[in-house]
Design an enzyme around this catalytic site. Structure first.
Site, PDB file in Angstrom:
ATOM      1  N   GLU B  67       1.031  -1.023   0.269  1.00  0.00           N
ATOM      2  CA  GLU B  67       0.572   0.009  -0.190  1.00  0.00           C
ATOM      3  C   GLU B  67       0.426   1.144   0.013  1.00  0.00           C
ATOM      4  O   GLU B  67      -0.002   2.812  -0.540  1.00  0.00           O
ATOM      5  CB  GLU B  67      -0.885   0.540   0.925  1.00  0.00           C
ATOM      6  CG  GLU B  67      -2.352  -0.719   1.340  1.00  0.00           C
ATOM      7  CD  GLU B  67      -2.123  -2.180   1.416  1.00  0.00           C
ATOM      8  OE1 GLU B  67      -1.033  -2.569   2.094  1.00  0.00           O
ATOM      9  OE2 GLU B  67      -2.774  -3.512   1.502  1.00  0.00           O
ATOM     10  N   PHE B 129     -11.342  -8.328  13.403  1.00  0.00           N
ATOM     11  CA  PHE B 129      -9.979  -8.296  12.829  1.00  0.00           C
ATOM     12  C   PHE B 129      -9.693  -7.167  11.929  1.00  0.00           C
ATOM     13  O   PHE B 129     -10.329  -6.634  11.200  1.00  0.00           O
ATOM     14  CB  PHE B 129     -10.256  -9.842  11.916  1.00  0.00           C
ATOM     15  CG  PHE B 129      -9.704 -10.142  11.096  1.00  0.00           C
ATOM     16  CD1 PHE B 129      -8.356 -10.359  11.637  1.00  0.00           C
ATOM     17  CD2 PHE B 129      -9.528 -10.354   9.557  1.00  0.00           C
ATOM     18  CE1 PHE B 129      -7.447 -10.888  10.548  1.00  0.00           C
ATOM     19  CE2 PHE B 129      -8.287 -10.257   8.715  1.00  0.00           C
ATOM     20  CZ  PHE B 129      -7.508 -10.813   9.022  1.00  0.00           C
ATOM     21  N   GLN B 130      -8.442  -7.026  11.269  1.00  0.00           N
ATOM     22  CA  GLN B 130      -8.401  -6.417  10.734  1.00  0.00           C
ATOM     23  C   GLN B 130      -8.835  -4.075  10.894  1.00  0.00           C
ATOM     24  O   GLN B 130      -9.025  -3.467   9.883  1.00  0.00           O
ATOM     25  CB  GLN B 130      -8.226  -6.073   9.394  1.00  0.00           C
ATOM     26  CG  GLN B 130      -7.149  -7.155   8.831  1.00  0.00           C
ATOM     27  CD  GLN B 130      -7.483  -7.355   6.772  1.00  0.00           C
ATOM     28  OE1 GLN B 130      -7.681  -7.571   6.937  1.00  0.00           O
ATOM     29  NE2 GLN B 130      -6.205  -7.953   6.293  1.00  0.00           N
ATOM     30  N   LYS B 179     -17.815  -1.211   5.751  1.00  0.00           N
ATOM     31  CA  LYS B 179     -18.165  -1.743   4.872  1.00  0.00           C
ATOM     32  C   LYS B 179     -19.442  -2.666   4.778  1.00  0.00           C
ATOM     33  O   LYS B 179     -20.108  -2.882   3.733  1.00  0.00           O
ATOM     34  CB  LYS B 179     -17.209  -3.947   5.199  1.00  0.00           C
ATOM     35  CG  LYS B 179     -17.897  -4.892   4.371  1.00  0.00           C
ATOM     36  CD  LYS B 179     -16.891  -6.273   4.594  1.00  0.00           C
ATOM     37  CE  LYS B 179     -16.477  -6.684   3.556  1.00  0.00           C
ATOM     38  NZ  LYS B 179     -16.236  -7.523   4.144  1.00  0.00           N
ATOM     39  N   MET B 493      23.969   9.406   2.296  1.00  0.00           N
ATOM     40  CA  MET B 493      24.356  10.487   2.916  1.00  0.00           C
ATOM     41  C   MET B 493      24.748  10.654   4.703  1.00  0.00           C
ATOM     42  O   MET B 493      24.935  11.608   5.165  1.00  0.00           O
ATOM     43  CB  MET B 493      22.524  11.370   2.317  1.00  0.00           C
ATOM     44  CG  MET B 493      22.177  12.782   3.384  1.00  0.00           C
ATOM     45  SD  MET B 493      23.233  13.691   2.204  1.00  0.00           S
ATOM     46  CE  MET B 493      22.175  14.628   1.081  1.00  0.00           C
TER      47      MET B 493
END
Lengths: 195, 578
Positions: B67, B129-130, B179, B493
C-alpha cells in the site's frame, strides 16, 4: 513573555474535530490548561474555549494552525482583560462539620457558595468565579475535611464580540464580500509595515 | 398546480437510483474525472473492489505490491499530471501502510484521495479483525479525513474529499468507509461536485494594499532576490511567475520542490537553495535587501540557522496558506493569496529593471562553485564515477525533457542540483518528509500521470531496496519507467555526515545490495550494471532507447560527498564548498 491566553474557536459540530484541534497543541508539547466545548448562539456552530499559558507569538501561530482546519470557522485569542470569564466548582464537605462549625457556614456564605445537595453524611456546594476565588475556597475548606472537589473548564465571552450570526453569513456566502476581513489580526498588526 | 408538482416529483424520482454504497463510490470517481486508481484489495474493501470489477474500462486500477507503493504512486501521478491521485486500501494494515505516504503528501502539499475500507460499523471499537482507528491515526497527517458509516453519506463525503484535496493548498484526504456502508443500498440522487464549504476558505482574499506595499519595496530594492517553491507549480502560475521576474529583473532561486517551475537555462535562474543548494543563492540570501518568497515555506533545510537568516532584508512572502506567513521567518509584507492571482497584480506595479550588477554577483559565486565543486564532480580525476557526471550525461541525452524522479539521499541532492529541466511538473521527489523508498513507486505513478513523457527514476542502493517490490507492478502493467540506480554501496548521506561530524565512525551505513540486474530480470525487466566511465553514455542511451522499463545500475564512488553544504546549525552564509 508567557501569559494566560483564552482561545475561542468557532467550528462545525463534527466528530474528530476535538482531536484535530487538540493535536495542534500536543504536537508542539503545549499543555492545555483548560478546554470547554459548548454550543453557541448559532444553531449549528460549536465553540471551543481553550486556555493556555504561552507567548503571544506562539498563540498567534497556533490560532492560524487551528483556523487552517477545514471544519474550523474562526479562531480568536484574547488576554484575560479582553474577556469575561467564569469557572465553576463543586465541593463535597461532611454535613456534621457544617452543622457544628459556624465558621464554615460563614465562610460559605461569604464566598457565595450555594447548596446543591444535602445528605446526612455530606453536603455539596457550588461556586463560580475566577480561578483564584475558587482556589481560595478550597484552601479554606481543606482544614474542614473537604472530601472531594471538582472544577470546570473556563468559559469566556469576548468583551467586544458581536456574536457569530453576522460572521456566519459571510462564511456561508460563496463569494466573500469585499469588506470581509478574512484574518483581522492583519489590521491590528501595525508591525506589518515596519520599514 | 397539483399536476405540475406531481410531474416534478416523478422526474426527480426517475433520477433516483437504488444502488450500493460501493457503486456510489464508482459514480463519484467517474464524475470527478478519475481514470487511474492505485490500490490493493483486502477484506474490508471487497465490496468496493467488486463494484470496480464492472467499471474496469473507465477506471484503470493498478494493483501495487504494497500500500505504501500505492500512495507514493498516487503522489507521483499527482505531481506530473496536476490532478488528484486516488488510492484504495483495506482496513487495518492496508490503511496503516498508507501512513508514510500520507505524511509525505501532507508535508509536500500533494493532492491525494485515499479510500480505505473499514470493518462493519457495529464492530468499531471491538478490536475486530483488521480494525485500526485509521481516522485518529491519520488525523495529524491529512488535510481532512472522514469516516462514512452510512451509504447515504458517500456522495457528499467524496465530493468534499476531492474538493478539499485539490483546492487551496492541496493535501491528502482520507475517507474511511465501513463495510456495511459499502454494501448498503440507498437512493442515489446523482453526484454533485462540491465547490464550497462554509468553514473552509481555500484562498485568502487578495489585499491590494499589500500588493502595493510589496511593489514599492521591490521598486526601491537594489538587491532583490526571489525564492520560489512548489506554490508556483501547484498554482499553475509558471507563466505569471516568469513574467514577474523578467519584468523586475530579479535573480531567482528554487527550493527542491520548486525545481522545474522555471527552466534551468533561464537567465534569471540562479540555482538551488538550502543545505546542498548552490553557493550564490545561499550566500547572497544574507546580502540581498529585499527577499521575495513565493509559494515556499522556509523549511529549516532552506534557512539553516534562523536567527542568522536574511536579517538585513525586508521580506515579502506570497503564500496561499495564511499559516505559513510568519511561521518561520517574519514577513515585512505578507501577500496572501493564490500566486496565480497575486503575481500578475504585482507584475503590473513593478518597474522594469535589470539589476545587472547584482545578477553578476550570482554569476561570480557560480563561477567559484564551478571551480571548486562542479568541475571536479563532472570530471572526476579518478577511475570512480561520480553521481554528478552520470546526471550530466543523462541531461545531454534527454535534453532536459525527461521527468526526473528521485528517492532520498545523496543521489537526490545530486540529481536535483545537476538535472536540467525545460518544463514544469518534471521533478518528483520527497522533499519535506525525505521518504526513502519513495522513488520507484512515485516514478510508476509519474509515468501514468504523464504517459507521453520519458520518466527516469534516479534511486540510491539503499532507497531502492525499501520498495523494490514495485517492480512487480511494472512487470504486470508495463509502465515504461527507467530505473537508474546510483550505487555507492553505502547509505551515502548518513555516511557523509558520519564522516564530517562523527569522526568517520561509520555506524551501520555499510549496506549490502543484491544483484539488482538479476532481481530486475526476475521481474521481467531488462537491465545492466556498469562500473566504467567509457560505458556510461552508451548504457544510458540504451536505457532511454529501450521500449519498456529498464534498470541501469551505475557503480559510483563509495565515499563521495555532496557539496556545497550548509552544516546543521550554521547560517546559510557559512556554506562550505569543501
Amino acid at each position: 513573555m508567557k501569559q494566560e491566553f483564552t482561545i475561542t474557536v468557532y467550528t462545525e459540530n463534527q466528530i474528530g474535530l476535538l482531536n484535530r484541534i487538540a493535536i495542534i497543541f500536543t504536537r508542539r508539547k503545549i499543555n492545555i490548561d483548560s478546554l470547554n466545548t459548548s454550543p453557541t448562539e448559532v444553531d449549528t456552530v460549536h465553540r471551543f474555549t481553550i486556555v493556555i499559558n504561552e507567548t503571544e507569538d506562539v498563540v498567534r501561530k497556533l490560532c492560524r494552525q487551528i483556523e487552517k482546519q477545514v471544519e474550523v470557522l474562526k479562531a480568536y485569542y484574547n488576554t484575560n482583560d479582553e474577556i469575561i470569564w467564569q469557572e465553576m466548582a463543586l465541593y463535597k464537605v461532611p454535613t456534621d462539620v457544617i452543622a457544628e462549625k459556624a465558621k464554615v457556614e460563614r465562610l460559605l456564605r461569604e464566598r457565595g457558595a450555594r447548596v446543591v445537595a444535602i445528605r446526612q453524611d455530606y453536603t455539596v456546594f457550588e461556586t463560580s468565579g475566577h480561578r483564584e476565588e475558587i482556589e481560595g475556597l478550597i484552601k479554606a475548606l481543606e482544614q474542614y475535611s473537604l472530601i472531594e472537589f471538582v472544577r470546570t473548564a473556563r468559559i469566556a465571552i469576548i468583551k467586544d464580540s458581536k456574536g457569530f450570526h453576522a460572521k456566519l453569513k459571510e462564511f456561508e456566502s460563496e463569494q466573500p464580500a469585499e469588506e470581509l476581513v478574512e484574518n483581522e489580526f492583519l489590521n491590528q498588526q501595525d508591525k506589518v509595515f515596519s520599514m | 398546480m397539483e399536476t405540475l408538482e406531481l410531474i416534478k416529483e416523478e422526474t426527480t424520482a426517475s433520477k433516483v437510483e437504488n444502488i450500493s454504497g460501493s457503486e456510489a463510490v464508482m459514480r463519484a470517481l467517474i464524475a470527478e474525472g478519475v481514470e487511474t486508481i492505485f490500490g490493493y484489495p483486502g477484506g474490508a474493501i471487497m465490496p468496493i473492489y467488486d463494484a470496480l470489477f464492472d467499471h474496469d474500462e473507465t477506471l484503470k486500477h493498478i494493483l501495487v505490491r504494497h500500500e505504501q507503493g500505492a500512495i507514493h504512486a498516487a503522489q507521483g501521478f499527482a505531481r506530473t499530471s496536476g490532478k488528484t491521485g486516488v488510492v484504495f486500501a483495506t482496513s487495518g494494515p492496508g490503511a496503516t501502510n498508507l501512513v508514510t505516504g500520507l505524511a509525505d503528501a501532507q508535508i509536500d502539499s500533494t493532492p491525494v484521495v485515499c479510500i480505505t475500507g473499514q470493518v462493519f460499523a457495529h464492530l468499531l471499537g471491538t478490536d475486530a479483525f483488521q480494525e485500526t482507528d485509521v481516522i485518529n491515526i491519520t488525523t495529524p497527517i491529512t488535510k481532512w479525513n472522514y469516516q462514512v458509516t452510512d451509504a447515504n453519506e458517500i456522495p457528499s463525503a467524496l465530493a468534499k474529499a476531492f474538493y478539499i484535496a485539490s483546492s487551496g493548498r492541496p493535501g491528502p484526504v482520507l475517507i474511511d468507509i465501513t463495510k456495511n456502508a459499502q454494501v448498503q443500498k440507498f437512493d442515489f440522487a446523482g453526484y454533485k461536485k462540491c465547490d464550497h464549504i462554509r468553514s473552509y476558505r481555500p484562498k485568502p482574499i487578495v489585499r491590494k494594499e499589500y500588493i502595493e506595499e510589496a511593489a514599492k519595496l521591490i521598486n526601491e530594492a537594489k538587491k532583490p532576490f526571489v525564492l520560489f517553491g512548489q506554490g508556483i507549480i501547484l498554482g499553475q502560475a509558471e507563466n505569471e511567475f516568469k513574467a514577474f521576474i523578467e519584468k523586475a529583473g530579479i535573480p531567482s532561486a528554487w527550493t527542491i520542490l520548486g525545481l522545474s517551475a522555471l527552466p534551468t537555462d533561464h537567465p534569471l535562474n540562479v540555482g538551488m537553495l538550502g543545505m546542498h543548494g548552490n553557493y550564490g543563492p545561499n550566500v547572497l540570501t544574507n546580502e540581498c535587501d529585499v527577499l521575495i518568497a513565493i509559494g515556499m515555506r522556509f523549511d529549516d533545510r532552506v534557512t539553516g540557522r534562523l536567527d542568522k537568516y536574511a536579517k538585513q532584508a525586508k521580506i515579502i512572502h506570497l503564500d496561499i496558506d495564511p499559516a505559513e506567513i510568519d511561521k518561520n521567518v517574519k514577513a515585512t509584507v505578507p501577500v496572501w493569496g493564490d500566486c496565480k492571482e497575486t503575481l500578475p497584480l504585482l507584475t503590473e506595479l513593478v518597474d522594469r529593471k535589470e539589476h545587472k550588477e547584482w545578477l553578476q554577483k550570482f554569476r561570480e559565486h557560480t563561477k567559484q562553485e564551478e571551480e571548486i565543486v562542479i568541475e571536479k564532480e563532472m570530471h572526476p580525476s579518478g577511475e570512480e564515477m561520480s553521481m554528478a557526471e552520470v546526471v550530466d550525461v543523462l541531461n545531454e541525452l534527454t535534453g532536459g525533457n525527461a521527468v526526473i524522479v528521485t528517492d532520498v539521499g545523496q543521489h537526490q541532492m545530486v540529481g536535483c542540483r545537476y538535472a536540467k529541466f525545460n518544463q514544469s511538473k518534471s521533478n518528483v521527489t520527497s522533499g519535506g518528509l525525505g521518504t526513502m523508498g519513495f522513488g520507484l513507486p512515485a516514478a510508476i505513478g509519474a509515468k501514468y500521470g504523464a504517459p507521453e513523457r520519458e520518466v527516469v527514476a534516479i534511486i540510491g542502493d539503499g532507497g531502492f531496496q525499501m520498495t523494490l517490490q514495485e517492480m512487480g507492478t511494472i512487470m504486470q502493467y508495463g509502465a515504461a519507467v527507467k530505473i537508474l540506480i546510483l550505487n555507492n554501496n553505502f547509505l551515502g548521506m548518513v555516511r557523509q555526515w558520519q564522516e564530517l561530524f562523527n569522526a568517520k565512525r561509520y555506524s551501520f551505513v555499510d549496506i549490502q545490495s543484491p544483484d539488482f540486474v538479476t532481481i530486475a530480470k526476475g521481474y521481467g525487466i531488462e537491465g545492466k550494471s556498469i562500473n566504467s566511465r567509457k560505458d556510461l553514455k552508451a548504457a544510458l542511451q540504451q536505457m532511454l532507447d529501450h521500449k519498456g522499463s529498464y534498470l541501469l545500475e551505475v557503480m559510483v564512488g563509495k565515499e563521495n560527498n555532496v557539496f556545497p553544504m550548509v552544516p546543521q546549525g550554521c547560517s546559510v552564509a557559512e556554506i562550505r564548498l569543501k
